[in-house]
Every structure is written in structure tokens, then in C-alpha cells.
Design a protein around this motif. Sequence first.
Motif, PDB file in Angstrom:
ATOM      1  N   ALA A   1       0.849  -1.187   0.000  1.00  0.00           N
ATOM      2  CA  ALA A   1       0.000   0.000   0.000  1.00  0.00           C
ATOM      3  C   ALA A   1       0.886   1.239   0.000  1.00  0.00           C
ATOM      4  CB  ALA A   1      -0.898  -0.004   1.228  1.00  0.00           C
ATOM      5  N   THR A   2       0.325   2.330  -0.466  1.00  0.00           N
ATOM      6  CA  THR A   2       0.999   3.626  -0.389  1.00  0.00           C
ATOM      7  C   THR A   2       0.182   4.509   0.533  1.00  0.00           C
ATOM      8  OG1 THR A   2      -0.187   4.620  -2.240  1.00  0.00           O
ATOM      9  CG2 THR A   2       1.824   3.372  -2.774  1.00  0.00           C
ATOM     10  N   GLN A   3       0.599   5.736   0.691  1.00  0.00           N
ATOM     11  CA  GLN A   3      -0.159   6.645   1.546  1.00  0.00           C
ATOM     12  C   GLN A   3      -1.466   7.088   0.885  1.00  0.00           C
ATOM     13  OE1 GLN A   3       2.886   9.575   2.141  1.00  0.00           O
ATOM     14  NE2 GLN A   3       2.195  10.841   0.452  1.00  0.00           N
ATOM     15  N   GLU A   4      -1.634   6.773  -0.401  1.00  0.00           N
ATOM     16  CA  GLU A   4      -2.858   7.114  -1.116  1.00  0.00           C
ATOM     17  C   GLU A   4      -3.698   5.855  -1.326  1.00  0.00           C
ATOM     18  OE1 GLU A   4      -2.253   9.920  -4.485  1.00  0.00           O
ATOM     19  OE2 GLU A   4      -0.135   9.615  -4.007  1.00  0.00           O
ATOM     20  N   ALA A   5      -4.998   5.979  -1.101  1.00  0.00           N
ATOM     21  CA  ALA A   5      -5.908   4.840  -1.231  1.00  0.00           C
ATOM     22  C   ALA A   5      -5.891   4.284  -2.656  1.00  0.00           C
ATOM     23  CB  ALA A   5      -7.328   5.258  -0.858  1.00  0.00           C
ATOM     24  N   GLU A   6      -5.910   2.957  -2.769  1.00  0.00           N
ATOM     25  CA  GLU A   6      -5.999   2.238  -4.040  1.00  0.00           C
ATOM     26  C   GLU A   6      -4.787   2.401  -4.956  1.00  0.00           C
ATOM     27  OE1 GLU A   6      -8.457  -0.020  -4.770  1.00  0.00           O
ATOM     28  OE2 GLU A   6      -9.032   0.388  -2.704  1.00  0.00           O
TER      29      GLU A   6
ATOM     30  N   TYR B   1      -0.918   1.260  -5.337  1.00  0.00           N
ATOM     31  CA  TYR B   1      -0.047   0.227  -4.791  1.00  0.00           C
ATOM     32  C   TYR B   1       1.308   0.225  -5.487  1.00  0.00           C
ATOM     33  CZ  TYR B   1      -4.563  -1.458  -3.189  1.00  0.00           C
ATOM     34  OH  TYR B   1      -5.803  -1.539  -2.614  1.00  0.00           O
TER      35      TYR B   1
ATOM     36  N   ARG C   1      -1.936   2.647 -10.364  1.00  0.00           N
ATOM     37  CA  ARG C   1      -3.026   3.561 -10.013  1.00  0.00           C
ATOM     38  C   ARG C   1      -4.313   3.046 -10.655  1.00  0.00           C
ATOM     39  NH1 ARG C   1      -1.273   8.338  -8.062  1.00  0.00           N
ATOM     40  NH2 ARG C   1       0.962   8.643  -8.075  1.00  0.00           N
TER      41      ARG C   1
ATOM     42  N   ARG D   1      -4.038  -4.506 -12.568  1.00  0.00           N
ATOM     43  CA  ARG D   1      -5.356  -4.273 -11.959  1.00  0.00           C
ATOM     44  C   ARG D   1      -6.249  -5.514 -12.102  1.00  0.00           C
ATOM     45  NH1 ARG D   1      -6.017  -0.569  -7.990  1.00  0.00           N
ATOM     46  NH2 ARG D   1      -4.200   0.740  -8.224  1.00  0.00           N
TER      47      ARG D   1
ATOM     48  N   VAL E   1       1.088  -3.241   4.577  1.00  0.00           N
ATOM     49  CA  VAL E   1       0.617  -1.954   5.080  1.00  0.00           C
ATOM     50  C   VAL E   1       1.654  -0.875   4.791  1.00  0.00           C
ATOM     51  CG1 VAL E   1      -0.051  -0.699   7.176  1.00  0.00           C
ATOM     52  CG2 VAL E   1      -0.711  -3.089   6.888  1.00  0.00           C
ATOM     53  N   TYR E   2       1.183   0.298   4.450  1.00  0.00           N
ATOM     54  CA  TYR E   2       2.079   1.434   4.206  1.00  0.00           C
ATOM     55  C   TYR E   2       2.697   1.872   5.535  1.00  0.00           C
ATOM     56  CZ  TYR E   2       3.685   6.174   3.410  1.00  0.00           C
ATOM     57  OH  TYR E   2       4.452   7.303   3.355  1.00  0.00           O
TER      58      TYR E   2
END
Length: 162
Positions: A14-19, A21, A42, A54, A67-68
Motif C-alpha cells: 500500500a501507499t499513503q494514497e488509497a488504491e 499500490y 493507479r 489491476r 501496510v504502508y
Amino acid sequence: MSSMSLNTVYAVRATQEAEIYNIRCNITDYLGVSCDTDYCSRPDDTVGINPMIRQWLRDNPDVQIEVYTPPAPLTEDALRQRMPSLTARQLRLGLVNANVSPSTVTATIAAMPIGPDRDKAQIEWEYATTFKRTHPLIATVGTALGLSDAEIDALWAAAAAL
């Protein structure tokens, strides 16, 4: 030319932004070359290998997503290493703006013990066209002038804007 393919997915982070990776995977590119790579996926990206990634994520809903974890804050030394180099002009004007005369720096270097260290410091001061914040001369002269690291950092940041 061959088509691209997603061969193996090793990890999904995960990154700090939702969805969004970071995918560690093995792909085959348009030239038929396979390689391990990191890919930022993205949800709205329809280019290259991303649609395959995706689809893989949809086909593997139980995949463990790491987990980020935000990076540790940079140390003061690491921040100093990232400071921009200053031109000789910027450094000298920065010193003047901080009420330190360039002749005071010259006198400070001249007061060093006779030897190679003083000679090197003098050559650096007189002939260098750029200065790095982490160069030993900066610390040596700053200490001799009674400037703290924080004061040198502030002088440096102000001089970088000149």
C-alpha cells in the motif's frame, strides 16, 4: 515485437494514497525482455502493464497487501546533505547578511595551525566556486566563528535564495 505480460507478482504494498499500490513483479516488455521491476499501480491508469496488474488484483482478492509505513524522518545530517550547494557569491553574501565579514573567515583560516589543513582550507575558501553544506571547512569555520549548526543551516538556507 511481442505483447507485454505480467508473469509473477511478488509483493503488493500500500501507499499513503488509497488504491495506489507499489507492485514488485516480473514482467515481459514489448521487446520480449523479462525483468523484475517495481511498478506503481493507479486505478485510473490504462497504459502499459497497469491494466494487467489491476486485473490480477481483481482476480486475487485475498492477496496480502503490505501496510504502508511512512519513512522515518530524516536526521539533521541527512537534511544537511540535501541542502543545495552554494556558489562562492551566495556564501559570501549570506555571510555578510548574517553579519559575518568574509575577511573574518579569512582571518579565522589564517589563525589555524600552520600545516596542510590550513593550506587546504585557504585554497577552498579562495578558489572553490561552490560549497556544500557538509564540507568540513563549513563546520570548522562555523565552529571557530561561534556559529551553531542551526545558525549555519539558517544562513545556508537564506544564502541559497540569493
